[in-house]
Design an enzyme around this catalytic site. Structure first.
Site, PDB file in Angstrom:
ATOM      1  N   GLN A  31     -10.657  -2.585  -2.738  1.00  0.00           N
ATOM      2  CA  GLN A  31     -11.828  -1.811  -2.327  1.00  0.00           C
ATOM      3  C   GLN A  31     -13.008  -2.092  -3.246  1.00  0.00           C
ATOM      4  OE1 GLN A  31     -12.401   0.515   0.368  1.00  0.00           O
ATOM      5  NE2 GLN A  31     -14.471   0.148  -0.381  1.00  0.00           N
ATOM      6  N   ARG A  82     -14.486  -5.396   3.180  1.00  0.00           N
ATOM      7  CA  ARG A  82     -13.072  -5.320   2.811  1.00  0.00           C
ATOM      8  C   ARG A  82     -12.344  -6.570   3.286  1.00  0.00           C
ATOM      9  NH1 ARG A  82     -10.194  -0.901   2.129  1.00  0.00           N
ATOM     10  NH2 ARG A  82      -8.774  -2.365   1.129  1.00  0.00           N
ATOM     11  N   CYS A 131     -15.830   4.742   0.576  1.00  0.00           N
ATOM     12  CA  CYS A 131     -14.740   3.827   0.946  1.00  0.00           C
ATOM     13  C   CYS A 131     -14.125   4.152   2.302  1.00  0.00           C
ATOM     14  CB  CYS A 131     -13.673   3.802  -0.147  1.00  0.00           C
ATOM     15  SG  CYS A 131     -13.026   5.413  -0.604  1.00  0.00           S
ATOM     16  N   HIS A 156      -7.171   0.952  -6.716  1.00  0.00           N
ATOM     17  CA  HIS A 156      -7.490   0.405  -5.388  1.00  0.00           C
ATOM     18  C   HIS A 156      -8.397  -0.825  -5.576  1.00  0.00           C
ATOM     19  CE1 HIS A 156      -7.858   0.128  -1.197  1.00  0.00           C
ATOM     20  NE2 HIS A 156      -8.535   1.207  -0.908  1.00  0.00           N
ATOM     21  N   ASP A 198     -15.991   9.836  -2.338  1.00  0.00           N
ATOM     22  CA  ASP A 198     -14.745   9.647  -1.598  1.00  0.00           C
ATOM     23  C   ASP A 198     -14.287  11.023  -1.127  1.00  0.00           C
ATOM     24  OD1 ASP A 198     -12.453   8.530  -0.537  1.00  0.00           O
ATOM     25  OD2 ASP A 198     -11.428   8.286  -2.460  1.00  0.00           O
ATOM     26  N   ARG A 204       0.873  -1.181   0.000  1.00  0.00           N
ATOM     27  CA  ARG A 204       0.000   0.000   0.000  1.00  0.00           C
ATOM     28  C   ARG A 204       0.904   1.223   0.000  1.00  0.00           C
ATOM     29  NH1 ARG A 204      -5.342   1.480   1.856  1.00  0.00           N
ATOM     30  NH2 ARG A 204      -5.401   3.594   2.664  1.00  0.00           N
TER      31      ARG A 204
END
Length: 327
Positions: free
Chosen positions: A136, A315, A270, A133, A229, A106
């Site tokens: 996600q 997740r 998210c 991502h 987001d 990450r």
């Protein structure tokens, strides 16, 4: 029969719709087993390395809990890692490949996780880069499928800055899975043209439509899902915050916008979200920019239409599925 053993998970562009569906089905099965208390330690004795150059709540916890559920150990590497500092990414990949069975990364540019995967002899998983991502999006799609019972034909609207990892990954995922995708933002905040062209071809193959609309009320007219987001990231200068907030405030997800969508519309995010002043950052934003919330109002975030915490839980189930399938 789908077989993903030994595969890296770097971006959804690398996977077919059938393979994505397989991961979602596996995640649903693993979730059901966990809820029922049925052990699923299918990778007993293995170990994974978790490289975090960017901090995280959901991604870190998902990989650690998921690894433990599968019978694996995990090592969290943050500021203690030498990756990209005293040791090259290529050397790090080869060192970790001799000790671990999988690597999560990450961090920043997509090319970094791609290089890590190039030199590693074990699966590498993208926990987030600037451009993509993918874990996600699996969680998002599992949540949508739980909510509606299907994915193909859903009308999905992404509100706000669509130029980076979430806008990119959702557009790719929707095009792969036959979901109608709309990016709603000022034109300057639309996704990269080359990626749009790629996704339009995928959407045509999969019987769905991509739209790019500047008018929020027009964009959400038949929306089943409204997604947003954060608009700004910590570390960006305040001038950027001010410009971004000025540009995107008309795209805030509020009750008026939700009321203009389909009767069964749900709200997704998210996380983390700037929906109130209960955090240090939220309080600073409120005082500095004289606003109660940024990308979503507290009224919508806390409403019955909000499924953000089921999305957050998913997740873990989808990340567990990625590790289980590729190992």
């Amino acid at each position: 029969m789908v077989n993903l053993k030994g595969r890296d998970f770097l971006k959804l562009l690398d996977f077919t719709g059938e393979e994505i569906e397989y991961l979602l089905d596996l995640a649903a099965d693993l979730k059901a087993k966990k809820k029922a208390g049925i052990p699923h330690r299918m990778h007993e004795g293995k170990n994974v390395a978790l490289i975090f150059e960017k901090t995280s709540t959901r991604t870190r916890c998902s990989f650690e809990v998921g690894a433990n559920d599968l019978g694996m150990g995990s090592t969290y590497l943050a500021e203690g890692s030498q990756i990209g500092k005293k040791e090259s990414i290529a050397d790090t990949a080869r060192v970790l490949s001799g000790m671990y069975d999988g690597i999560e990364y990450r961090g920043y540019e997509q090319e970094l996780v791609e290089e890590l995967a190039k030199y590693a002899s074990i699966p590498v998983w993208n926990g987030l880069t600037n451009e993509f991502h993918p874990t996600q999006i699996l969680a998002d799609f599992l949540t949508i499928k739980e909510q509606f019972g299907y994915l193909r034909g859903i009308n999905f609207v992404y509100m706000g800055d669509a130029r980076y990892n979430m806008g990119n990954s959702l557009m790719v995922g929707c095009a792969k899975m036959g979901i109608n995708f709309t990016a709603c933002a000022p034109k300057a905040y639309f996704p990269d043209c080359d990626l749009v062209d790629t996704c339009k071809k995928l959407a045509e193959e999969n019987g769905c439509e991509l739209k790019f609309i500047e008018d929020p009320m027009e964009a959400v007219k038949d929306a089943n899902v409204i997604y947003t987001d954060v608009w700004v990231s910590m570390g960006e200068p305040m001038e950027v915050w001010q410009e971004r907030i000025n540009d995107l405030m008309p795209y805030q997800v509020n009750q008026k916008l939700m009321d203009a969508a389909a009767d069964n519309v749900v709200f997704m995010h998210c996380l983390p979200a700037y929906h109130d002043h209960k955090t240090k950052v939220g309080k600073e934003i409120g005082e500095r920019f004289n606003c109660d919330a940024l990308e979503v109002t507290d009224e919508v975030f806390e409403s019955e239409r909000s499924i953000v915490f089921r999305e957050a839980e998913n997740r873990m189930h989808t990340i567990k599925a990625v590790m289980a399938a590729t190992l």
